[in-house]
Design an enzyme around this catalytic site. Structure first.
Site, PDB file in Angstrom:
ATOM      1  CB  CYS A   1      -1.639  -8.194   1.302  1.00 39.31           C
ATOM      2  SG  CYS A   1      -1.091  -8.169  -0.409  1.00 39.31           S
TER       3      CYS A   1
ATOM      4  CG  HIS B   1       2.300  -4.039  -0.198  1.00 40.53           C
ATOM      5  ND1 HIS B   1       2.133  -4.688   1.012  1.00 40.53           N
ATOM      6  CD2 HIS B   1       1.227  -4.389  -0.970  1.00 40.53           C
ATOM      7  CE1 HIS B   1       1.019  -5.402   0.968  1.00 40.53           C
ATOM      8  NE2 HIS B   1       0.457  -5.241  -0.225  1.00 40.53           N
TER       9      HIS B   1
ATOM     10  CB  CYS C   1      -7.275  -5.146   0.821  1.00 41.67           C
ATOM     11  SG  CYS C   1      -5.973  -4.367  -0.166  1.00 41.67           S
TER      12      CYS C   1
END
Length: 435
Positions: A98, A391, A421
């Site tokens: 990510c 996301h 993160c």
């Protein structure tokens, strides 16, 4: 602290993204190369940039199983070619989970600072909806048709040799005294804040509507649909509804309601020096003040944004109180909450960085409650974040940078800290300035 501009500052001159689609939603059939190319094209079109002026492409992509060419698909190269960037331009696609979309800017910034490039395309793309099922172990083994085991590589989402990221995150939340109720309330706020921002037209700054076409078998367009909102957003969300959801994968606090979805989308940012931007007559969206990339023990993922921001504060000489806004990606609601507790802890902010790394690895560092925590939460993700927007993993780091920049611009400028993160406790952070 007064911001002093320099010709050598690394600045962003264009930032744009697609809407983020829900898993199996409107964008489920969009090829990953096409998806990224749309974001690249939109970023270039915003400043009327000749694609030939792009010197390098740094592109985050965490999955290649869903490509047409899963064996060495060179995602960045195929994407940039579809975007119209000349074939003579070098590119790299990389996987840092990510954090990839933000670290694309980190590595592009390095290229400019070393003189290897002047104008760099950065960003990332993810398509969960096009991930195929897998058949393992049949290449060298003769098996009957009925004995094939079909594997879904994204259920449970995580890593085969480690606990699912939801399990680790749920446990870390309790270690930092972040309750299930606080996480649900934060998730509710994410949707409410997103809805208010969308209604006032805020996301038109960063999001370019995506035209979806339905075609027949011969390629003829039968109908078109314009997607101009992130499909993850749920305007009817309530605390009562969130409270009814059970935790996922046996963790104690993380649910489908206080976590984002598995989303499809792409985000692109063009960076260069202040001198080049001024020579070209481009408006500067934001200046990169500091960037960091960090990694810690694999199971403590929710703390990594705090460490990434802490490192940026050290590099810049700024303080958390100097930040007008803070953007921390909502990989789960507990991630920005745990990180905010750390960033509210005076000892965490003042002790030597590597002492804090050792304490985090040993599980002995704690967060802090009180006024500082509440004040920081008031600056945090004020337009919603991944729980509402979605996301699209390797695009999200770029998304939160542009969201922070447009938010600063809307409120008269200042500093913003951004962090995200990544799987097995990676972290990427930046401080940006607008004005």
């Amino acid at each position: 602290m007064t911001f002093k501009k320099k010709d050598t500052d690394i600045v962003c001159v264009s930032a744009a993204r697609t809407p983020f689609g829900r898993f199996g939603g409107s964008m489920r059939d969009v090829d990953i190369y096409d998806l990224g190319a749309v974001a690249m094209k939109n970023a270039m079109e915003r400043i009327k940039l000749d694609p030939g002026l792009i010197d390098e492409v740094w592109w985050g992509n965490g999955d290649t199983t869903n490509t047409k060419d899963p064996y060495t698909p060179v995602v960045a190269r195929q994407t940039m070619l579809k975007a119209g960037i000349p074939p003579e331009k070098p590119s790299i696609a990389f996987d840092q989970a990510c954090v990839s979309g933000m670290n694309a800017a980190f590595y592009g910034k390095r290229s400019i600072e070393t003189g290897e490039a002047s104008i760099v395309m950065t960003g990332g793309s993810t398509s969960f909806s096009t991930v195929p099922f897998l058949l393992r172990g049949i290449r060298w083994e003769g098996k009957r048709h009925s004995s094939f085991l079909v594997e879904d590589p994204i259920i449970p989402l995580g890593y085969k040799d480690y606990a699912p990221v939801a399990v680790d995150s749920g446990n870390v939340a309790l270690e930092y005294d972040v309750s299930r109720e606080e996480q649900d309330a934060f998730a509710l706020a994410s949707h409410k804040n997103y809805g208010a921002a969308w209604n006032r037209g805020f996301f038109k700054n960063e999001m370019v509507p995506y035209t979806l076409q339905r075609k027949d078998g011969k390629g003829k367009v039968l109908s078109e649909k314009m997607l101009d909102i992130d499909e993850q957003y749920r305007p009817d969300i309530t605390m009562e509804g969130l409270a009814k959801l059970k935790p996922i994968f046996g963790n104690p606090t993380c649910t489908a309601g206080n976590a984002p979805g598995m989303n499809d989308g792409a985000a692109a940012q063009i960076i260069t020096t202040r001198k080049t931007a001024e020579e070209k007559g481009w408006e500067i969206l934001y200046t990169i003040v500091a960037m960091s990339t960090i990694a810690l023990q694999p199971r403590i993922m929710p703390v990594s944004p705090a460490f990434a921001i802490r490192k940026c504060l050290d590099l810049s000489g700024l303080h958390i109180e100097d930040m007008t806004f803070v953007e921390i990606n909502e990989a789960f609601a507990c991630v920005p909450l745990v990180s905010s507790k750390l960033l509210s802890n005076p000892r965490f902010l003042s002790s030597p960085f590597w002492d804090m790394v050792k304490e985090a690895s040993a599980g002995t560092i704690t967060g802090s409650e009180g006024v500082r925590y509440r004040e920081l939460k008031g600056k945090l993700n004020v337009n919603g974040s991944a729980i509402a927007a979605g996301h699209a993993n390797t695009a999200s780091g770029a998304r939160i940078m542009m969201t922070a920049a447009y938010n600063l611009k809307e409120h008269g400028g200042g500093y913003a800290a951004c962090a995200i993160c990544g799987g097995l406790t990676q972290g990427s952070g930046c401080i940006i300035h607008v004005g």
